[in-house]
Scaffold this active site. Structure first.
Site, mmCIF file in Angstrom:
data_model
loop_
_atom_site.group_PDB
_atom_site.id
_atom_site.type_symbol
_atom_site.label_atom_id
_atom_site.label_comp_id
_atom_site.label_asym_id
_atom_site.label_seq_id
_atom_site.Cartn_x
_atom_site.Cartn_y
_atom_site.Cartn_z
ATOM 1 N N GLU A 1 7.547 0.841 2.429
ATOM 2 C CA GLU A 1 7.308 -0.439 1.784
ATOM 3 C C GLU A 1 6.628 -1.453 2.693
ATOM 4 O O GLU A 1 5.808 -2.245 2.246
ATOM 5 C CB GLU A 1 8.623 -1.001 1.249
ATOM 6 C CG GLU A 1 9.293 -0.110 0.215
ATOM 7 C CD GLU A 1 8.408 0.214 -0.974
ATOM 8 O OE1 GLU A 1 7.427 -0.526 -1.208
ATOM 9 O OE2 GLU A 1 8.684 1.199 -1.669
ATOM 10 N N GLU B 1 0.720 -0.394 -4.646
ATOM 11 C CA GLU B 1 1.132 0.892 -5.227
ATOM 12 C C GLU B 1 0.134 1.999 -4.923
ATOM 13 O O GLU B 1 0.521 3.148 -4.681
ATOM 14 C CB GLU B 1 1.323 0.750 -6.744
ATOM 15 C CG GLU B 1 2.319 -0.318 -7.184
ATOM 16 C CD GLU B 1 3.683 -0.161 -6.543
ATOM 17 O OE1 GLU B 1 4.068 0.963 -6.187
ATOM 18 O OE2 GLU B 1 4.381 -1.183 -6.389
#
Length: 829
Positions: free
Chosen positions: A341, A319
């Site tokens: 991602e 993150e």
């Protein structure tokens, strides 16, 4: 002015917003009442009018009850808004907090036995519109100023630090709109407060965030390497669990400055908070306010659970990577999601995590965790994470990690606070490496699947051929059109025993020959950094396996894991017999590395599952598994003394899990005894965190009669949405429960479909309940059941589940005799 109350499926042009206006700034004022579970407020949006318009179109969910709306324009004399002018839209609205883990939603917790609530946001991909009318597309970046009004005893959080916070005083002067809103707050006798946050940088709507609740926090600071600034880092949670956030905070402290150094770009915000919540779709990289589920962020500081800590560190590192890659520079549209991602997964699972925690051997474990790739709401799948991360890792290894990261830095600098497409990243890495990265990578990210590399030996060396890899056999002509540019990374051994790795070897055509000395050891895909399977002849596979078993082998840990994964997958695809895998495992039964044992256990589980209804095979296979793992348990025991290495902890955990898989009587008795003691006394001293799962698995087996009592739908109504899917995935892992799942799902389909209407989780439920089937009749029944259903929300998940069933059926048919013969010979020995 009109609102586009669009569905989730927005890949078609008709669901895209017009390009005639662009937001530049949002001023949002929002109140939240955690007792009535309502919120509301007004938003003022500054617009640039790019083309003359007579109507303004934006996104707004049906959940929002709109009030007064108005438009002001700098060009007053025109009926339409002329190109080049400035306009301002103001909209009032109210809504109920959702119960769906999307939009602005509620989450529950227990304080002194009483249920209380807090509220938080989850906007990715298209749910900002469920909390505020807005231009909810990633390329429409704007700055935000957010003001939150809440009960005085609660805490307000958002992307930026608070600029001011004060109790609401009705006698104070406010502008007209705010004064009207404040005067009409519910329960006027309650004490309210007003928190105004600093203005954000330009950002996409999906990473805007806020939260309100009775949060406590831990705090530290970190000095950043480029700017020298001291950045406050806080970890928030409800007071009952806040102390379990210490490790997450420590991880953030380590990785945030490391990312600033790697990217050579200053962290752009004045703070970074992390909030742990009970209800969340995993974790979300909101800029300056990471929000994640408690299970992904919390660990008991008094109990060292290595698996938990590794998962937490990987999640948080992933993150934090997004604070640059994704948040500063953002994909233009969701079809480039893998760009976000895949990169964050690579950094969080390998590159940065490995630098911060070298003892975890993350580069080797990456091989076992991200080996395969497998409507917009369904874009969060294997392509976005595993395949993209593996492709980027392959590129990094081919051109060199230093040049790879330098190229990423160039890419980010070229698109600061802007949007990008895949080609922009390739251009940055091309500039740093001197390679034509777009040519190398194009088919890896635009074509489905990845290659199978078949190696045959000739008098001139090795003949290498590529075909598309399919897990259910050879591709047909149409499926086999793609030619990938494959870095072969050929390991060879010189006459004096030195290892040489040719990283320049590329297979850019269907087949080619490479000079290799056949009398010496060799292997392709050194370090298992390439995203492809390698199929050797049985004779060569045996030679590599024997060499890899040596203590001083030329093959690395990653090579051993990769070889095992390849053979396991190739046997399932029918490209090599299952006895090749069993022979390999038998040769490696004296292996000492825990990651290899994890791979062995996973590969054997993949054999057990299809044959769990074949009693003879199952009995013999369990005996083989016991022969591998029970001796390890006898040597290592069940307890975890302090000061042990992580490798030893993980090896013991895997040994116990393997013995449970093999139904070892001694291990079963020991684990059941520990569970019964815990149930009678509440004393958990005999249940170390690292072997809780095999303990519970053992207990569940002897309580199998309770399964039918667990499945009536009514008890599930009390569970949170996330916990419903977790419950079903737990049952899917239980061989005794699997036959009950799909019938139960069919009986309760309408209830599930209604409850999961605004959530991504229905696709997960479909996967859990459908993929457990293993006969042609069951497959056909499932296909017929869904024939008249609207499968829009889970079509990809359903297709994958049905494909899994077909592959399992084919595997059983072609492997049964081979497996029986091998196990019979092994038992006779």
């Amino acid at each position: 002015m009109s609102t586009n109350r669009s569905s989730k499926t927005i890949s078609q042009n008709k669901y895209r917003l017009p390009t005639n206006v662009k937001p530049s700034h949002y001023d949002l004022t929002l109140w939240t009442d955690l007792e009535s579970l309502e919120f509301g407020g007004f938003v003022t949006v500054d617009l640039d009018i790019l083309e003359e318009v007579s109507a303004i179109v934006l996104n707004c969910s049906d959940d929002l009850k709109l009030g007064d709306a108005s438009v002001r324009c700098s060009a007053h004399e025109h009926a339409a808004l002329p190109a080049g002018s400035k306009a301002q839209v103001k909209i009032f609205y109210t809504a109920m907090l959702r119960d769906s883990m999307t939009g602005y939603y509620k989450s529950a917790w227990q304080r002194d036995g009483k249920t209380e609530h807090y509220a938080l946001t989850q906007f990715q991909p298209t749910d900002a519109r469920a909390a505020v009318p807005c231009w909810d597309e990633p390329q429409l970046k704007a700055t935000w100023t957010i003001t939150m009004i809440s009960k005085a005893e609660t805490v307000n959080l958002s992307n930026m630090p608070a600029e001011s916070e004060a109790l609401y005083d009705p006698s104070s002067a406010f502008d007209t709109n705010l004064a009207t809103l404040l005067a009409n707050l519910p329960k006027k006798n309650a004490q309210w407060k007003i928190t105004k946050f600093q203005k954000t940088p330009p950002m996409s709507s999906y990473i805007v965030a806020w939260a309100n609740g009775p949060f406590a926090h831990l705090e530290t600071t970190v000095v950043m390497p480029l700017s020298g600034r001291t950045i406050p880092l806080r970890f928030y949670a409800t007071p009952d669990i806040i102390e379990q956030g210490q490790f997450s905070l420590e991880v953030t402290t380590k990785v945030l400055p490391l990312y600033e150094k790697i990217f050579d770009i200053e962290y752009p915000l004045p703070k970074l908070d992390t909030l742990a919540v009970n209800d969340c779709l995993g974790a979300m990289e909101n800029w300056g306010l990471i929000i994640g589920r408690t299970i992904h962020l919390l660990t008991d500081p008094k109990k060292v659970d290595i698996a938990s800590r590794r998962a937490i560190a990987g999640m948080q590192t992933h993150e934090v990577a997004h604070m640059w890659f994704g948040n500063i520079t953002t994909m233009e549209w969701w079809d480039n999601l893998y760009l976000n991602e895949g990169f964050a997964t690579l950094m969080g699972s390998a590159i940065v995590l490995g630098e911060v925690f070298p003892e975890w051997e993350v580069n080797a474990s990456f091989v076992t965790e991200c080996p395969d790739p497998n409507s917009i709401s369904q874009i969060f799948d294997g392509l976005a994470y595993s395949k993209a991360a593996s492709v980027l890792r392959m590129l990094s290894e081919y051109i060199g990690e230093e040049q790879f990261l330098k190229g990423v830095s160039l890419y980010l600098k070229a698109h600061l606070y802007g949007n990008s497409v895949t080609r922009d990243l390739w251009d940055g890495i091309s500039a740093s490496s001197g390679q034509n990265v777009a040519r190398l990578m194009n088919n890896w990210i635009t074509k489905i699947g990845f290659p199978l590399i078949t190696v045959t030996e000739t008098s001139d060396g090795i003949h290498v051929r590529q075909d598309r890899y399919l897990d259910d056999g050879a591709p047909n002509e149409k499926e086999n059109e793609t030619i990938w540019t494959v870095p072969l990374a050929i390991l060879t051994v010189t006459e004096n025993g030195e290892v040489h790795i040719d990283k320049t070897a590329l297979l850019e055509e269907r087949e080619n020959t490479f000079a290799v000395d056949m009398s010496r050891d060799f292997k392709l895909n050194t370090g298992t950094t390439g995203l492809y399977r390698v199929l050797y002849t049985p004779e060569r596979l045996s030679k590599i396996a024997i060499e890899a078993a040596k203590g001083d082998s030329v093959f690395s840990l990653s090579d051993r894991i990769g070889l095992l994964c390849d053979v396991s997958e190739l046997s399932h695809a029918g490209l090599t017999p299952v006895n090749s895998l069993l022979n390999l495992v038998d040769i490696w039964r004296n292996e000492t590395n825990h990651l290899v044992w994890v791979s062995i256990l996973n590969s054997l589980r993949d054999i057990i599952r299809p044959f769990e209804d074949h009693s003879q095979i199952n009995t013999s296979l369990c005996a083989f598994i016991r022969s591998l793992f029970a001796p390890l348990v006898q040597r290592l025991g069940y307890d975890f003394p302090g000061g042990e290495s992580i490798a030893m902890v993980q090896l013991r955990k895997t040994a116990v899990s393997g013995a449970v898989e093999g139904r070892d009587d001694s291990v079963t008795r020991e684990l059941l005894s520990r569970f019964q003691h815990y149930m009678k006394t509440g004393d958990s001293a005999g249940m170390p965190p690292d072997i809780k799962m095999p303990i519970f698995t053992t207990a569940a087996r002897v309580q199998s009669t309770l399964l039918t009592e667990m499945l009536p739908y009514r008890p599930l109504e009390a569970l949170k949405i996330w916990d419903v899917t977790t419950f079903f995935w737990g049952l899917e892992a239980n061989s005794l429960a699997r036959p009950l799942l799909f019938p139960f799902f069919q009986d309760n389909y309408d209830a599930f479909s209604k409850r999961f209407a605004t959530s991504f989780m229905l696709k997960s439920l479909v996967s859990a309940c459908v993929r457990s089937l293993s006969t042609q009749e069951a497959h056909d029944d499932a296909q017929a059941f869904f024939a008249d259903k609207d499968t829009t929300r889970y079509s990809m998940a359903l297709a994958r589940a049905l494909e899994t069933i077909r592959a399992r059926i084919a595997y059983i048919e072609r492997s049964e005799n081979d497996l029986c013969d091998w196990l019979t010979r092994w038992e006779q020995q």
